[in-house]
Design a protein around this motif. Structure first.
Motif, PDB file in Angstrom:
ATOM      1  N   SER A 138     -24.382 119.218  69.268  1.00 21.60           N
ATOM      2  CA  SER A 138     -24.720 119.732  67.973  1.00 21.60           C
ATOM      3  C   SER A 138     -26.085 118.691  67.755  1.00 21.60           C
ATOM      4  N   HIS A 139     -25.957 117.243  68.114  1.00 17.86           N
ATOM      5  CA  HIS A 139     -27.138 116.469  68.000  1.00 17.86           C
ATOM      6  C   HIS A 139     -28.219 116.994  68.473  1.00 17.86           C
ATOM      7  N   ARG A 153     -29.658 120.374  66.527  1.00 22.17           N
ATOM      8  CA  ARG A 153     -30.283 120.004  65.088  1.00 22.17           C
ATOM      9  C   ARG A 153     -31.728 119.520  65.325  1.00 22.17           C
ATOM     10  N   ASN A 154     -32.032 118.836  66.554  1.00 27.09           N
ATOM     11  CA  ASN A 154     -33.376 118.080  66.643  1.00 27.09           C
ATOM     12  C   ASN A 154     -34.203 118.856  67.501  1.00 27.09           C
ATOM     13  N   THR A 189     -26.982 128.948  58.410  1.00 25.39           N
ATOM     14  CA  THR A 189     -27.650 127.775  58.947  1.00 25.39           C
ATOM     15  C   THR A 189     -27.763 126.709  57.676  1.00 25.39           C
ATOM     16  N   HIS A 248     -29.854 120.038  56.194  1.00 24.80           N
ATOM     17  CA  HIS A 248     -29.407 118.593  55.912  1.00 24.80           C
ATOM     18  C   HIS A 248     -30.344 117.924  55.452  1.00 24.80           C
ATOM     19  N   THR A 286     -32.108 121.261  59.862  1.00 25.06           N
ATOM     20  CA  THR A 286     -31.041 121.899  59.738  1.00 25.06           C
ATOM     21  C   THR A 286     -29.987 122.063  60.695  1.00 25.06           C
ATOM     22  N   SER A 287     -28.728 122.857  60.572  1.00 30.57           N
ATOM     23  CA  SER A 287     -27.731 122.662  61.646  1.00 30.57           C
ATOM     24  C   SER A 287     -28.068 123.212  62.922  1.00 30.57           C
ATOM     25  N   ARG A 288     -29.258 124.001  62.960  1.00 28.79           N
ATOM     26  CA  ARG A 288     -29.715 124.916  64.257  1.00 28.79           C
ATOM     27  C   ARG A 288     -31.146 124.346  64.485  1.00 28.79           C
ATOM     28  N   ARG A 333     -35.144 121.838  63.504  1.00 27.20           N
ATOM     29  CA  ARG A 333     -35.961 121.724  62.805  1.00 27.20           C
ATOM     30  C   ARG A 333     -37.044 122.570  62.527  1.00 27.20           C
TER      31      ARG A 333
END
Length: 377
Positions: free
Chosen positions: A3-4, A7-8, A173, A176, A185-187, A189
């Motif tokens: 997930s990290h 997110r990036n 989505t 953050h 976002t959770s999916r 940038r």
């Protein structure tokens, strides 16, 4: 992929990134498309499920005042155009305000004097010819500018129209972080030329200090869908004497304080519940009735049955029936603050926009162009 890392990773880029796919966010997307901008909308749910689909579907343009009236007047034009272009149900039948006491009709006479080109006074027979009511009607007013849509359809149809015009939606989505040119976002940038954060009452989830400064709270509403006991087509929305206390357009009427005092004396429990007795008819013929108002930063999760009983009893009296058959019950929630609109600049290139008065469906399409005029410079 973890997930990290997800997110990036890069997800998208656009001239305008909008956080929130409720009617306020969609209004900004509609205006941005008209300007030729590339637009991306990020929504935490799979579809709009908040205030934009839980309301009466009432474009209550006429009873606004000040900025809200200006936004509403512009929004009416956009609603009519979008209904044609996006193909959703709309009725241009106005609103009937039913007066069941002389002091209620006196307020309507004063409102007509102030807005004679937007208000048509009705006698009791004329009210009965337009909407079903029980005994005791003294008269009323017709507000021909107002419209109705099906809120369960309209927001989704507008999102579909936007997608067909090149707007990219990232459903399910979560946003953050918001920076001047980047939305995390959770999916992944999203690169952004400009950002509009239109998350309604959840301003405090993203900008808590801003929400505290504006004293943004949540307003909870008890609303119900009932079988129409008269089996009659009701083209206009219907307001009552209680509604005269809820809308700013009536605030300048000289006899309104006396009406408020009388209703407080006669119906203290209903005034304490913040009753705005009104209804609209859905395309299937059922009536959406309501509503009550309770305010808190964090709302209690429990619904008091007493409030539903108040709404049902008073609607029954308005319609002249002893019992209504309930199809559905729900809680609406919208942002509330001392000022009706929150438009803030927490950082360069970012606007936080919330309609903090429960009239987002009525005003959003007029508010959004002014926000974008400012944001785009």
């Amino acid at each position: 992929m973890t997930s990290h890392l997800l997110r990036n990773q890069p997800l998208d880029s656009a001239d305008l990134v909008i956080v929130g796919a409720g009617i306020v966010g969609l209004a900004h997307a509609v205006d941005a498309v008209r300007r030729g901008l590339s637009v991306t909308v990020v929504e935490r749910d799979e579809r709009a499920t908040g205030a934009s689909v839980r309301n009466f579907g009432h474009g209550c343009f006429t009873v606004q005042d000040g900025d809200a009236l200006r936004y509403a007047t512009a929004a009416r034009i956009t609603w009519l155009r979008l209904a044609r272009e996006a193909g959703f149900w709309l009725r241009d039948g106005g609103t009937v305000v039913v007066a069941r006491a002389e002091d209620e009709y006196a307020v309507l006479e004063e409102f007509h004097a102030a807005r004679d080109d937007q208000v048509v006074l009705l006698d009791a027979a004329e009210v009965a010819g337009r909407v079903p009511t029980g005994p005791g009607v003294t008269g009323g007013a017709w507000l021909p500018m107002d419209v109705r849509v099906d809120p369960r359809e309209a927001a989704h149809a507008i999102a579909g129209w936007l997608a067909a015009h090149g707007v990219r939606f990232h459903w399910g989505t979560t946003v953050h972080t918001v920076e001047p040119d980047l939305v995390g976002t959770s999916r992944g940038r999203i690169r952004a030329g400009r950002v509009v954060v239109a998350v309604g009452h959840d301003v405090d989830r993203h900008f808590p200090e801003l929400a505290e400064q504006a004293a943004v709270r949540r307003c909870a509403l008890h609303m119900l869908r009932v079988h129409d006991p008269h089996g009659r087509a009701v083209d206009p929305a219907v307001l009552s004497g209680f509604s005269l206390l809820r809308y700013d357009g009536f605030a300048a009427c000289p006899t309104l304080p006396a009406l408020r005092a009388r209703l407080e004396a006669d119906h203290p429990a209903l005034l304490a519940a913040g009753l705005n007795l009104m209804f609209t008819q859905r395309p299937d013929g059922d009536l959406v009735i309501g509503d009550t108002h309770a305010y808190a930063t964090t709302l209690e999760p429990f619904n008091a049955d007493e409030l539903d009983r108040h709404v049902l009893a008073e609607t029954g009296r308005l319609l002249g029936v002893d019992r209504l058959t309930v199809r559905e019950r729900w809680r609406g929630v919208y942002a509330s603050a001392a000022r009706p609109f929150l438009v803030a600049t927490p950082m360069s290139g970012v606007r936080v926009v919330s309609v903090t008065s429960g009239i987002g469906m009525t005003t959003a399409f007029g508010l959004a162009p002014e926000v974008l005029d400012d944001l785009l410079g």
